[in-house]
Enzyme design. Structure first.
Site, PDB file in Angstrom:
ATOM      1  CE  LYS A 107      36.763  36.624  50.931  1.00 21.43           C
ATOM      2  NZ  LYS A 107      35.550  36.876  50.121  1.00 21.43           N
TER       3      LYS A 107
HETATM    4  C1  LIG Z   1      35.586  37.851  49.071  1.00 24.07           C
HETATM    5  C2  LIG Z   1      34.492  37.675  48.097  1.00 24.07           C
HETATM    6  C3  LIG Z   1      34.580  38.163  46.778  1.00 24.07           C
HETATM    7  C4  LIG Z   1      35.741  39.003  46.288  1.00 24.07           C
HETATM    8  O1  LIG Z   1      36.929  38.309  46.168  1.00 24.07           O
HETATM    9  P1  LIG Z   1      38.325  39.115  46.057  1.00 24.07           P
HETATM   10  O2  LIG Z   1      39.361  38.078  45.988  1.00 24.07           O
HETATM   11  O3  LIG Z   1      38.399  39.951  47.316  1.00 24.07           O
HETATM   12  O4  LIG Z   1      38.243  39.970  44.844  1.00 24.07           O
HETATM   13  C5  LIG Z   1      33.544  37.886  45.898  1.00 24.07           C
HETATM   14  N1  LIG Z   1      32.458  37.196  46.296  1.00 24.07           N
HETATM   15  C6  LIG Z   1      32.317  36.722  47.560  1.00 24.07           C
HETATM   16  C7  LIG Z   1      31.082  35.983  47.921  1.00 24.07           C
HETATM   17  C8  LIG Z   1      33.333  36.940  48.497  1.00 24.07           C
HETATM   18  O5  LIG Z   1      33.179  36.473  49.740  1.00 24.07           O
END
Ligand SMILES: *Cc1c(COP(=O)(O)O)cnc(C)c1O
Length: 429
Positions: A107
């Site tokens: 993210k």
């Molecule tokens: C947020 C997250 C996900 C999921 O991603 P999405 O875009 O919400 O499907 C998967 N793995 C980790 C470690 C995350 O922080």
């Protein structure tokens, strides 16, 4: 570029307005009005381009003329200040590691891009935005780090007391400056409910509240970059590519499908989930039945009603048959996830954390149907972020990376709240 609300196609706004609002006033998600495929020569020569050059080509149509080229290039360069290695794990299976950023979560890319877009729009103005975000762990740290020191933006992060790991809590609470952490006496859903209530509260309108989760286009769209980087790395093998995304809110995989709309030659997508199986059930029986989330060891994906799924349906005009040609979804239990982590480690030496292991499982299942393909699973977090699971399951001790070490010694500073009223008072004062 204009964006329409998925609740009403006549509600249109600019890129800037969509970023600042987050969600449309009618509560719909924003979606780009036009999607123009990239030129064949771009794909033919992609291996000669840097990540920054690729990302600029990919994102520019979605920003349009609202940020000048030179500034947008700068934003992209600052967003992508780390590597995205595509690591061979076993024959025809690769891990695209998205965790080499400042908080070791994928993210980071979306948070860094969004913060810099907001900063550009606020430049030279008196405007102030408040980014309000509820986190169950990973999002908060990436947002805190991505927005640190960005002018004109205050960030307020709500997290559930005692429910995030020590490392995650330190990533939220030790930065200072324009970042404030609120420790909520409750669970993640309570934090989320308070944030939603604040967005609807007319007394807070003047605070220009916005969200920083993947419903915001400036967090969602840059996730397309990863899929182009994977293609760039594996194009030379000249085989069809399948990508498996460990999915929660389905922002990441939705960005992958948008990349395919731009012409990126990916053959098939897998949305791999934990026990939260709303989408895999939908593909089985055509009934979309949103459920309360179930707690699992891959907790960043504990989502019972994935907010971005509606964007994916939009790209297939709600045609389930067409959609199923390009897309599968499989759900896995915690036991299956742990045994995949053990198998990967003992067979190859590769350390996958629970989210990546779910992605791996989904990929292996799909590859059985396409034995001539190369498969990629996204590794969305560094194993250290989930050391409480990784260390006992693999019976190893992880080395602490420098990004994490730097927050461990710092003092946690947070404000405790236990009701919506306390949140509101905090925002007003
Ligand atoms: C947020 C997250 C996900 C999921 O991603 P999405 O875009 O919400 O499907 C998967 N793995 C980790 C470690 C995350 O922080």
């Amino acid at each position: 570029m204009n964006y329409y609300s998925l609740n009403n196609k006549n509600t249109k706004v600019s890129f800037q307005e969509a970023v600042i609002q987050g969600l449309a006033p009618d509560r719909g998600l924003y979606f780009p009005e036009k999607i123009a495929p990239l030129s064949q020569s771009f794909f033919d020569t992609i291996e000669n381009l840097s990540n920054e050059e690729i990302a600029f080509e990919v994102i520019k149509q979605f920003v349009g003329n609202e940020i000048p080229e030179i500034e947008l290039k700068q934003i992209v360069a600052e967003t992508l200040c780390f590597d995205f290695p595509c690591v061979s794990v076993e024959e025809n299976v690769y891990s695209l590691e998205l965790y080499h950023g400042p908080t070791m979560a994928f993210k980071d890319v979306g948070a860094r891009f969004m913060s810099r877009c907001l900063a550009y729009f606020n430049k030279g103005k008196d405007l102030k935005n408040t980014v309000l975000v509820a986190t169950s762990g990973d999002t908060g740290g990436a947002v805190a780090s991505g927005f640190l020191g960005v002018k004109g933006v205050e960030v307020v992060i709500l997290y559930p007391s005692g429910k995030v790991s020590d490392i995650q809590e330190r990533q939220l609470t030790t930065l200072g400056q324009n970042i404030t952490a609120l420790e909520v006496d409750g669970v993640f859903d309570d934090c989320q409910d308070m944030v939603k209530q604040a967005f609807l509260d007319s007394d807070l309108k003047y605070k220009n509240l916005t969200s920083a989760n993947s419903i915001n286009i400036a967090r969602w769209l840059p996730q397309m970059f990863y899929f182009f980087f994977a293609y760039k790395a594996l194009k030379k093998y000249n085989k069809p590519l399948i990508v498996s995304c460990p999915s929660g809110n389905f922002g990441n995989i939705c960005a992958g499908i948008l990349a395919k709309k731009l012409g990126l030659p990916l053959t098939h997508f897998v949305a791999a989930t934990n026990a939260n199986d709303t989408v895999s059930k939908f593909l089985e029986n055509g009934i979309y039945d949103a459920k309360p989330s179930v707690a699992t060891i891959s907790n960043a994906m504990d989502v019972g009603n994935p907010s971005n799924f509606i964007r994916i349906q939009e790209m297939y005009s709600n045609d389930l048959k067409e959609f199923s040609k390009d897309f599968s979804s499989y759900s896995f239990t915690d036991e299956e996830t742990k045994s995949a982590m053990k198998d990967i480690f003992s067979n190859t030496g590769y350390i996958a954390e629970p989210h990546g292991a779910v992605g791996y499982l989904g990929l292996k299942k799909e590859l059985k149907k396409h034995p001539n393909c190369i498969g990629i699973f996204l590794e969305t977090a560094h194993p250290i972020k989930f050391l409480d699971v990784v260390e006992p399951v693999l019976n190893i001790t992880l080395e602490i990376p420098k990004q994490i070490e730097s927050v461990l010694g710092k003092e946690k500073i947070r404000v405790k709240i236990n009701s919506y009223n306390e949140l509101k008072q905090f925002l007003i004062q």
